[in-house]
Design a protein around this motif. Structure first.
Motif, PDB file in Angstrom:
ATOM      1  N   GLU A 132       0.852  -1.190   0.000  1.00  0.00           N
ATOM      2  CA  GLU A 132       0.000   0.000   0.000  1.00  0.00           C
ATOM      3  C   GLU A 132       0.889   1.242   0.000  1.00  0.00           C
ATOM      4  OE1 GLU A 132      -3.417   1.994  -0.288  1.00  0.00           O
ATOM      5  OE2 GLU A 132      -3.453  -0.159   0.035  1.00  0.00           O
ATOM      6  N   ILE A 133       0.568   2.211  -0.835  1.00  0.00           N
ATOM      7  CA  ILE A 133       1.274   3.495  -0.873  1.00  0.00           C
ATOM      8  C   ILE A 133       0.292   4.557  -0.395  1.00  0.00           C
ATOM      9  CG2 ILE A 133       2.391   5.216  -2.355  1.00  0.00           C
ATOM     10  CD1 ILE A 133       4.023   2.646  -2.052  1.00  0.00           C
ATOM     11  N   SER A 134       0.667   5.273   0.637  1.00  0.00           N
ATOM     12  CA  SER A 134      -0.269   6.240   1.215  1.00  0.00           C
ATOM     13  C   SER A 134      -0.299   7.569   0.458  1.00  0.00           C
ATOM     14  CB  SER A 134       0.060   6.492   2.688  1.00  0.00           C
ATOM     15  OG  SER A 134       1.372   7.000   2.819  1.00  0.00           O
ATOM     16  N   ASP A 135       0.813   7.945  -0.193  1.00  0.00           N
ATOM     17  CA  ASP A 135       0.824   9.203  -0.919  1.00  0.00           C
ATOM     18  C   ASP A 135       1.987   9.201  -1.905  1.00  0.00           C
ATOM     19  OD1 ASP A 135       0.021  11.732  -1.688  1.00  0.00           O
ATOM     20  OD2 ASP A 135       0.560  12.721   0.191  1.00  0.00           O
ATOM     21  N   ALA A 136       1.921  10.107  -2.877  1.00  0.00           N
ATOM     22  CA  ALA A 136       3.000  10.310  -3.842  1.00  0.00           C
ATOM     23  C   ALA A 136       3.038  11.795  -4.175  1.00  0.00           C
ATOM     24  CB  ALA A 136       2.760   9.493  -5.100  1.00  0.00           C
ATOM     25  N   ILE A 137       4.230  12.295  -4.423  1.00  0.00           N
ATOM     26  CA  ILE A 137       4.399  13.719  -4.731  1.00  0.00           C
ATOM     27  C   ILE A 137       5.251  13.856  -5.981  1.00  0.00           C
ATOM     28  CG2 ILE A 137       5.301  15.933  -3.910  1.00  0.00           C
ATOM     29  CD1 ILE A 137       4.984  14.728  -1.026  1.00  0.00           C
ATOM     30  N   ARG A 138       4.744  14.634  -6.926  1.00  0.00           N
ATOM     31  CA  ARG A 138       5.541  14.959  -8.119  1.00  0.00           C
ATOM     32  C   ARG A 138       6.424  16.140  -7.737  1.00  0.00           C
ATOM     33  NH1 ARG A 138       4.370  13.419 -13.143  1.00  0.00           N
ATOM     34  NH2 ARG A 138       2.173  13.178 -12.625  1.00  0.00           N
ATOM     35  N   ILE A 139       7.727  15.942  -7.720  1.00  0.00           N
ATOM     36  CA  ILE A 139       8.654  16.961  -7.236  1.00  0.00           C
ATOM     37  C   ILE A 139       8.563  18.243  -8.049  1.00  0.00           C
ATOM     38  CG2 ILE A 139      11.113  17.513  -6.941  1.00  0.00           C
ATOM     39  CD1 ILE A 139      11.521  14.538  -6.203  1.00  0.00           C
ATOM     40  N   ARG A 140       8.479  18.121  -9.361  1.00  0.00           N
ATOM     41  CA  ARG A 140       8.476  19.298 -10.243  1.00  0.00           C
ATOM     42  C   ARG A 140       7.338  20.253  -9.943  1.00  0.00           C
ATOM     43  NH1 ARG A 140       5.693  19.947 -14.933  1.00  0.00           N
ATOM     44  NH2 ARG A 140       5.262  17.723 -15.027  1.00  0.00           N
ATOM     45  N   THR A 141       6.117  19.725  -9.704  1.00  0.00           N
ATOM     46  CA  THR A 141       4.934  20.579  -9.549  1.00  0.00           C
ATOM     47  C   THR A 141       4.378  20.625  -8.131  1.00  0.00           C
ATOM     48  OG1 THR A 141       3.431  18.769 -10.053  1.00  0.00           O
ATOM     49  CG2 THR A 141       4.219  20.087 -11.921  1.00  0.00           C
ATOM     50  N   GLY A 142       4.801  19.697  -7.301  1.00  0.00           N
ATOM     51  CA  GLY A 142       4.240  19.617  -5.957  1.00  0.00           C
ATOM     52  C   GLY A 142       2.906  18.878  -5.918  1.00  0.00           C
ATOM     53  N   GLU A 143       2.440  18.423  -7.075  1.00  0.00           N
ATOM     54  CA  GLU A 143       1.181  17.670  -7.174  1.00  0.00           C
ATOM     55  C   GLU A 143       1.253  16.424  -6.288  1.00  0.00           C
ATOM     56  OE1 GLU A 143      -1.243  15.522 -10.849  1.00  0.00           O
ATOM     57  OE2 GLU A 143       0.749  16.340 -11.172  1.00  0.00           O
ATOM     58  N   ARG A 144       0.112  16.092  -5.652  1.00  0.00           N
ATOM     59  CA  ARG A 144       0.073  14.933  -4.749  1.00  0.00           C
ATOM     60  C   ARG A 144      -1.030  13.974  -5.128  1.00  0.00           C
ATOM     61  NH1 ARG A 144       2.047  16.766   1.080  1.00  0.00           N
ATOM     62  NH2 ARG A 144       1.958  14.516   1.381  1.00  0.00           N
ATOM     63  N   GLY A 145      -0.854  12.727  -4.718  1.00  0.00           N
ATOM     64  CA  GLY A 145      -1.904  11.747  -4.867  1.00  0.00           C
ATOM     65  C   GLY A 145      -1.780  10.878  -6.093  1.00  0.00           C
ATOM     66  N   GLU A 146      -2.877  10.208  -6.417  1.00  0.00           N
ATOM     67  CA  GLU A 146      -2.918   9.216  -7.485  1.00  0.00           C
ATOM     68  C   GLU A 146      -2.604   9.770  -8.874  1.00  0.00           C
ATOM     69  OE1 GLU A 146      -6.376   6.397  -8.599  1.00  0.00           O
ATOM     70  OE2 GLU A 146      -5.623   5.739  -6.643  1.00  0.00           O
ATOM     71  N   SER A 147      -2.904  11.046  -9.086  1.00  0.00           N
ATOM     72  CA  SER A 147      -2.651  11.627 -10.414  1.00  0.00           C
ATOM     73  C   SER A 147      -1.151  11.673 -10.750  1.00  0.00           C
ATOM     74  CB  SER A 147      -3.241  13.036 -10.504  1.00  0.00           C
ATOM     75  OG  SER A 147      -2.633  13.884  -9.546  1.00  0.00           O
ATOM     76  N   THR A 148      -0.293  11.537  -9.754  1.00  0.00           N
ATOM     77  CA  THR A 148       1.159  11.560 -10.010  1.00  0.00           C
ATOM     78  C   THR A 148       1.643  10.262 -10.663  1.00  0.00           C
ATOM     79  OG1 THR A 148       1.730  10.709  -7.819  1.00  0.00           O
ATOM     80  CG2 THR A 148       1.615  13.102  -8.068  1.00  0.00           C
ATOM     81  N   VAL A 149       0.849   9.206 -10.616  1.00  0.00           N
ATOM     82  CA  VAL A 149       1.275   7.937 -11.190  1.00  0.00           C
ATOM     83  C   VAL A 149       0.516   7.576 -12.458  1.00  0.00           C
ATOM     84  CG1 VAL A 149       2.085   7.017  -8.993  1.00  0.00           C
ATOM     85  CG2 VAL A 149      -0.249   6.550  -9.701  1.00  0.00           C
ATOM     86  N   ARG A 150      -0.236   8.478 -12.983  1.00  0.00           N
ATOM     87  CA  ARG A 150      -0.985   8.217 -14.226  1.00  0.00           C
ATOM     88  C   ARG A 150      -0.220   8.653 -15.424  1.00  0.00           C
ATOM     89  NH1 ARG A 150      -7.057   9.577 -12.275  1.00  0.00           N
ATOM     90  NH2 ARG A 150      -7.136   7.851 -10.855  1.00  0.00           N
TER      91      ARG A 150
END
Length: 113
Positions: free
Chosen positions: A95-113
């Motif tokens: 289970e992954i609780s969160d993800a952050i796109r470093i470039r934009t600061g975007e968080r959540g599931e949209s970072t892995v799409r």
């Protein structure tokens, strides 16, 4: 989100990469590793001396996927990595609780799409 860690035979890597690419799966990490499982390695004679190779070359594939795509991606990895012989590998899911796109600061599931 789920993290998939798949340990597969090195000769199956290209097939798995092509299959995942055909499914528009991005963000794959590949590591060459050595390990031991049911296969137990092999023995070889080198200059008259028996050498025990306990660890075999394997490939570790890591990717984080949305929950909604987990089963289809797992199915494709299994389908393409399976040879039916001992040593085909294993898959672990976390289970992954969160993800952050470093470039934009975007968080959540949209970072892995």
């Amino acid at each position: 989100m789920k993290k998939i860690e798949a340990y597969i035979r090195p000769e199956q890597l290209e097939d798995v990469k092509v299959a995942l690419k055909s499914m528009n799966v991005n963000g794959i990490s590949v590591t060459q590793i050595m390990g031991s499982g049911c296969q137990r390695g092999y023995r070889e004679f080198i200059r008259g001396t028996e050498v025990d190779y306990n660890f075999l070359k394997k490939i570790k594939i890591e990717l984080v996927v949305p929950d909604s795509r987990l089963e289809e991606i797992l199915g494709k990895i299994i389908e393409t990595a399976k040879t039916g012989k001992i040593g085909d590998g294993k898959i672990f899911i976390s289970e992954i609780s969160d993800a952050i796109r470093i470039r934009t600061g975007e968080r959540g599931e949209s970072t892995v799409r």
